[in-house]
Structures are given as C-alpha cells and as structure tokens.
Design a protein around this motif. Structure first.
Motif, PDB file in Angstrom:
ATOM      1  N   SER A 179      57.064  69.569 -33.080  1.00  9.24           N
ATOM      2  CA  SER A 179      56.125  68.795 -33.906  1.00  9.24           C
ATOM      3  C   SER A 179      54.939  68.405 -33.047  1.00  9.24           C
ATOM      4  CB  SER A 179      56.782  67.501 -34.399  1.00  9.24           C
ATOM      5  OG  SER A 179      58.007  67.808 -34.998  1.00  9.24           O
ATOM      6  N   PRO A 180      53.766  68.293 -33.639  1.00  8.43           N
ATOM      7  CA  PRO A 180      52.645  67.751 -32.869  1.00  8.43           C
ATOM      8  C   PRO A 180      52.896  66.275 -32.595  1.00  8.43           C
ATOM      9  CG  PRO A 180      51.974  68.217 -35.136  1.00  8.43           C
ATOM     10  CD  PRO A 180      53.400  68.631 -35.014  1.00  8.43           C
ATOM     11  N   PRO A 181      52.162  65.664 -31.655  1.00  9.68           N
ATOM     12  CA  PRO A 181      52.347  64.226 -31.417  1.00  9.68           C
ATOM     13  C   PRO A 181      52.094  63.438 -32.706  1.00  9.68           C
ATOM     14  CG  PRO A 181      50.928  65.228 -29.746  1.00  9.68           C
ATOM     15  CD  PRO A 181      51.151  66.269 -30.778  1.00  9.68           C
ATOM     16  N   ALA A 182      52.774  62.310 -32.846  1.00  5.32           N
ATOM     17  CA  ALA A 182      52.585  61.470 -34.041  1.00  5.32           C
ATOM     18  C   ALA A 182      51.120  61.037 -34.128  1.00  5.32           C
ATOM     19  CB  ALA A 182      53.485  60.243 -33.936  1.00  5.32           C
TER      20      ALA A 182
ATOM     21  N   GLY B  54      53.614  69.501 -23.041  1.00  4.49           N
ATOM     22  CA  GLY B  54      53.694  68.472 -24.082  1.00  4.49           C
ATOM     23  C   GLY B  54      53.826  67.040 -23.589  1.00  4.49           C
ATOM     24  N   ALA B  55      53.970  66.832 -22.269  1.00  6.97           N
ATOM     25  CA  ALA B  55      54.045  65.451 -21.773  1.00  6.97           C
ATOM     26  C   ALA B  55      52.675  64.783 -21.960  1.00  6.97           C
ATOM     27  CB  ALA B  55      54.420  65.454 -20.290  1.00  6.97           C
ATOM     28  N   GLY B  56      52.682  63.486 -22.189  1.00  8.85           N
ATOM     29  CA  GLY B  56      51.411  62.781 -22.395  1.00  8.85           C
ATOM     30  C   GLY B  56      50.742  62.424 -21.075  1.00  8.85           C
ATOM     31  N   TYR B  57      51.538  62.330 -20.025  1.00  7.72           N
ATOM     32  CA  TYR B  57      51.029  61.814 -18.751  1.00  7.72           C
ATOM     33  C   TYR B  57      51.930  62.407 -17.675  1.00  7.72           C
ATOM     34  CZ  TYR B  57      49.385  57.949 -15.616  1.00  7.72           C
ATOM     35  OH  TYR B  57      48.837  57.203 -14.617  1.00  7.72           O
TER      36      TYR B  57
ATOM     37  N   VAL C 244      59.538  64.347 -23.953  1.00  5.04           N
ATOM     38  CA  VAL C 244      59.131  64.305 -25.369  1.00  5.04           C
ATOM     39  C   VAL C 244      60.332  64.037 -26.276  1.00  5.04           C
ATOM     40  CG1 VAL C 244      58.217  65.700 -27.287  1.00  5.04           C
ATOM     41  CG2 VAL C 244      57.136  65.820 -25.025  1.00  5.04           C
ATOM     42  N   THR C 245      61.450  64.736 -26.022  1.00  3.90           N
ATOM     43  CA  THR C 245      62.578  64.678 -26.971  1.00  3.90           C
ATOM     44  C   THR C 245      63.643  63.660 -26.594  1.00  3.90           C
ATOM     45  OG1 THR C 245      63.874  66.334 -25.766  1.00  3.90           O
ATOM     46  CG2 THR C 245      62.351  67.175 -27.423  1.00  3.90           C
TER      47      THR C 245
ATOM     48  N   ALA D 106      50.171  58.462 -31.719  1.00  2.43           N
ATOM     49  CA  ALA D 106      50.690  58.677 -30.351  1.00  2.43           C
ATOM     50  C   ALA D 106      49.675  58.225 -29.302  1.00  2.43           C
ATOM     51  CB  ALA D 106      50.978  60.158 -30.150  1.00  2.43           C
ATOM     52  N   HIS D 107      50.162  57.745 -28.171  1.00  2.74           N
ATOM     53  CA  HIS D 107      49.302  57.621 -27.000  1.00  2.74           C
ATOM     54  C   HIS D 107      50.056  58.234 -25.835  1.00  2.74           C
ATOM     55  CE1 HIS D 107      51.668  54.227 -25.539  1.00  2.74           C
ATOM     56  NE2 HIS D 107      51.506  53.627 -26.724  1.00  2.74           N
ATOM     57  N   LYS D 108      49.400  58.259 -24.670  1.00  2.00           N
ATOM     58  CA  LYS D 108      49.957  59.082 -23.591  1.00  2.00           C
ATOM     59  C   LYS D 108      51.376  58.665 -23.196  1.00  2.00           C
ATOM     60  CE  LYS D 108      47.432  56.367 -20.198  1.00  2.00           C
ATOM     61  NZ  LYS D 108      46.124  56.207 -19.564  1.00  2.00           N
TER      62      LYS D 108
END
Ligand code: NPW
Ligand code: ADP
Ligand code: K
Length: 470
Positions: free
Chosen positions: A220-223, A256-259, A427-428, A226-228
C-alpha cells in the motif's frame, strides 16, 4: 495460512496424496481427478504443439494413467498420437484410462525414436527409486530426438520432495504440474530440467500447506496522513567497510522506510543526502524509541570492534535485521537474546557457520528444511539466500522464491536485500511478511535492471518494483 492468496502452496508427495485423498473422500472419484488432470495437460500440449505427431510414454501408475487420458484427448483434437508403455497399468484408474484410450500400445523399447513431440508420463509423485539404466537412457534418447517435450507432473527420475535426479533425466520444454506445485518444482537441480513450468488447477485444495511459492506481494502507499516516522525509521549501523552499510541504507530508503539513519560512519562517497548520519557515540541515535528496524551486519567487520558494535546495537531490543558479519558474530547466547521481531539473512556459507554450531540442531535436507529448522530453533525469521531463496518463520511457515535472475550473483546484492528487509520490517512490523516482500522486490529490481548489473544499479529499480505491487 498463506501470506496472501496469491501465494500458491508447494507440497511434498505425501501432502499431495493427502490433499487428493481428502477430495476423493469428499465424493470425487480418483478417476475423475485423473480425467481432469489429463484433459488439462492435453489442452496445454494441444495449444503448444497443435497437430504435431506425438508420442505419449506411459508408466504403470497413475502418472501413466494421466498419459492415457492425454493420448485420448489429443486424438480427439485430431493430433496423430502413439502410446508406448513401459509396463501394464497396476492401478484401477490407470487400467480404466488405458481401456478408454482403446488404441494400440507399443513397447517402450520398440517404438520408433523420432517424434515431433514426446510426453513423459512414466512416473510422477510415486517414484520410489531411480529408473533402471536402460529405461532412463531410452527416455533421454526419445526426448532429445523430439522437437518439443513435456513432463507430466514431474520429469521421470526426479525425486518429488528434494528435486534430486535419481537416474539420468532429460531436459524438457515444459513441465506440467498437476493439482498443486510440488517441492521439486521449486528446487535445484530439478528446476534445471525444464525451460518452463505450468500448474494445472484440477480442484484439489491444500488448506494445510505451510510452504508457499513467493508471488508478487500487495503493498500500500503511505497513508494520507503519513509522516516520516509513521512510515518507519530504520537505523543502519556501519562498520569497517562503510560502502556496504551505505548500500543497505540506501536500499532501505528506497524500499519504503520514511527515514534512514546511518550510524557510525565517517564519510561515504555517493550516499544520498537524504540518509542522515549519526555517530556511534551519540547514545540517543541508537536508543531512539522511534526506531522500527535496526540493520546491522553489512560491512560490520569480524574483529572486536564489530562484535562490540553488535552488542551495543542489540541492547535496545529493536526489531532487527542481522546480515553478513553480524551473523558471523552470532553465538548461541546471542541467539537466545534476539528480539522477538528478528530477521536473519544468511547465505549458505553463513548459514552453515551459524547453525552447524548450535548444539543439538540437526540441519540436513533441502534449503526448505534447513531454513524451517533454523527459524524454529532461533525464533527468528530466516532468509536462506541463494539461487533458490527460502524465507521461513518460527511458526513453521515458509515461502520459496524460485525465479530470481542469476545476475544477482554479484557482490553487494546481499547488502541491498538486507536494506530492503529493514525497510519492509519498519513499514509492516511483521518480520515474515517483511522478508518475503523484500525478497520479491529484490528479485524484481534485478529483473528490471537487466543483465550484468552492479549491486548499486539495483537501487534505482526498487521504486519500479514497488510500483508493480501497488
Ligand atoms: N495427486 C493428485 O492429485 C493426482 C495425481 N495424479 C497422477 O498420479 C501420479 C502419482 O501416481 P502414483 O502414485 O500411482 O505413482 P506413479 O508416479 O505413477 O508411479 C508409481 C508406480 O511406479 C512404480 N515405480 C516407482 N518408481 C519406479 C521406478 N524407478 N522404476 C519402476 N517402477 C517404479 C511403483 O511401484 P513400486 O515398484 O515402487 O512398488 C508404482 O507402480 C501423479 O504424479 C500424477 O501424475 C492424477 O492422475 C490425478 C490427480
Ligand atoms: N544464482 C543466483 N540466482 C538468483 N539469485 C542469486 C543467485 N546467486 C545469488 N543470488 C542472490 O544474490 C544475493 C547475494 O547475497 P550475498 O551472498 O549476501 O552476497 P553479498 O554478501 O556479496 O552481498 C542473495 O539475495 C541471493 O539470493
Ligand atoms: K512424468
């Protein structure tokens, strides 16, 4: 329980028999299953080979029974067919199928040698030993003399559960698996005995399966909001060879990690400026409770400094991906102290080194048994890497990846996989799902990168691999 409904079961011969028996107990006669199997296989052969003259080789069991059904169905399509039998049928269904074929049955050694197509229905999941030398040699001769060849269920001579040839086995154009995939369909060296494989669904479910084929995951794409940090913070610990941890960190960022925070590295050329550096001396960088996955091992080093960094990193009990040199340092005691959500990513050499040293652990069998046993004994998700990669969970579930390009056999691709595992774990939060997603994305990035790439070249293809899963 499969990780998604896209992941097809992969069974042993005994599991296939049990699945078949359950359907039969539910009121479907064995002969009806044979009809479904033979007709489905014949349709594929007809589509591929049209009216080419075809020789069907039939053995004594139900694999041979399938052969008689195929021969009749091809004849009904108007294909010129001959049947040659190695022995008379010994099962009721095979006898019935031969009677329904009704045509001539020639001797296996006496039929002429040159046919446009050959169908091998000598032995399938009931093989108990290698074919006799002259039988195997004749099979090789007939298949090699043909333009196209088809193995029904499994090439005769291949052992279903470990994919090993028990006698000489020819190379087929197509292996037509019946009912469900069997282990040999995923394992080397069996997988080198056909160019393509196809599974015929004949209505035999396998609800108790624990092994599945790795298929494209759904991501899924980020919500929207979402933020980092909600997307997931990965902390990668560097070591003696900073290039390897940089490669892994960049794979994590693209995976896919935000940071992504790279800890303990002084300077690395060409690492994205989006990857934030921190010092090992900065306690908060490692203890940060927002860390959703810690990655350590690529480039860590096998010396004391590496062991010390591993100790420092594991203290915080973050979900962790342990790769390369971190695995080398992993001793029995450390294994017991692994956090609940841990992923270990050994290749065969690292695997042998870690698990052979664990007391009382019997590691033998195919890569499937090895990975499952290791996962159960360590309590971690084990990704046993190689030409066939197996992801196994401590609950006994496993997925097998049989389709990764062999161009992956180049230095540094393991670092990229470790980074992807960390990203998907962040992510998961589910190490089994994360590892399976990572292995698929890794293989897809390699496919997209084409031939002769460097490990670094995989990085720009990771977004496209993710796009294929959205
Ligand atoms: N599962 C399913 O859902 C469905 C399965 N179907 C089909 O059934 C197949 C399995 O059939 P199967 O169990 O009758 O075994 P099969 O492979 O034909 O051979 C066994 C016979 O060979 C003999 N034998 C063994 N090795 C030997 C050797 N080296 N050299 C000589 N002899 C040897 C062995 O006797 P033995 O000498 O070992 O006592 C026995 O007589 C499966 O692959 C699929 O094609 C479909 O029809 C329907 C749905
Ligand atoms: N022949 C092959 N076919 C498909 N994948 C392969 C093959 N050889 C290696 N790989 C994959 O390439 C990666 C190599 O990782 P690894 O052995 O850790 O190398 P490195 O330490 O150089 O990064 C693994 O993901 C492995 O599954
Ligand atoms: K066969």
């Amino acid at each position: 329980m499969p990780i998604s409904d896209r992941n097809a079961p992969v069974l042993t011969a005994a599991e296939m028999r049990a699945a078949e028996a359950a359907v039969i107990a539910g009121g479907v006669p064995e002969y009806a299953l044979m009809q479904r199997a033979g007709k489905a296989a014949a349709e594929i052969i007809w589509r591929a080979g049209a009216k080419r003259e075809t020789l069907v080789l039939c053995g004594p069991g139900n694999n041979g029974g399938d052969g008689y059904v195929i021969a009749k169905a091809l004849r009904d399509y108007g294909v010129p067919v001959k049947v040659a039998a190695l022995a008379d049928p010994v099962t009721e269904s095979a006898r019935q199928a031969r009677a329904e074929w009704g045509g001539a049955v020639e001797g296996f050694f006496h039929v002429e040698t040159h046919f446009a197509q050959v169908v091998d229905a000598l032995f399938g999941t009931g093989l108990t030993r290698g074919l006799e030398g002259e039988v195997a040699a004749r099979l090789v001769q007939l298949v090699e003399a043909s333009e196209r060849s088809y193995a029904i269920d499994i090439p005769s001579g291949i052992s279903t559960d470990d994919g090993m040839p028990l006698s000489a086995v020819p190379h087929f154009d197509l292996c037509i698996a019946l009912g469900q995939w069997k282990r040999a369909h995923m394992l080397r060296p069996a997988t080198g005995h056909w160019r393509r494989k196809h599974l015929c669904d004949i209505g035999i479910p396998a609800p108790d399966a624990t092994l599945f084929r790795l298929e494209r995951p759904r991501l899924s794409p980020p919500a929207d909001d979402a933020h980092k940090y909600t997307r997931g913070l990965v902390a990668a610990v560097a070591g003696e060879m900073p290039g390897a941890s940089a490669l892994a960190a960049e794979a994590a960022a693209r995976g896919g990690a935000g940071y992504v925070r790279l800890i303990g590295v002084q300077s690395v050329n060409r690492t994205s400026h989006a990857i934030v550096r921190a010092s090992m001396k900065n306690e908060a960088a490692l203890s940060d409770p927002r860390i959703r996955a810690l990655l350590i091992g690529p480039g860590l080093g096998r010396g004391e400094a590496g062991a010390e960094r591993l100790g420092q990193a594991l203290v915080h009990s973050h979900p962790v991906v342990l790769d390369a040199d971190a695995l080398w340092h992993l001793a029995e005691g450390a294994m017991a102290a692994l956090p609940e959500n841990a992923i270990l990513t050994p290749h065969a050499g690292e695997f042998a080194q870690i698990f052979a040293n664990l007391s009382g652990l019997d590691i033998s069998g195919t890569v499937i048994e090895l990975a499952v046993t290791a996962a159960q004994s360590s309590g971690a998700v084990v990704v046993l890497k190689g030409p066939t990669t197996v992801v196994a969970g401590p609950d006994g579930r496993a997925v097998v990846a049989d389709a990764a390009p062999s161009w992956l056999s180049t230095a540094g691709t393991g670092d990229v996989l470790a980074g992807l595992c960390a990203a998907r774990l962040a992510v998961t939060g589910d190490p089994f799902r994360a590892a399976a997603e990572a292995v698929w994305l890794h293989g897809e990035a390699a496919r997209l990168a084409g031939p002769a790439f460097l490990a670094d070249d995989l990085l720009p293809y990771i977004p496209a691999a993710i796009a294929a899963c959205l």
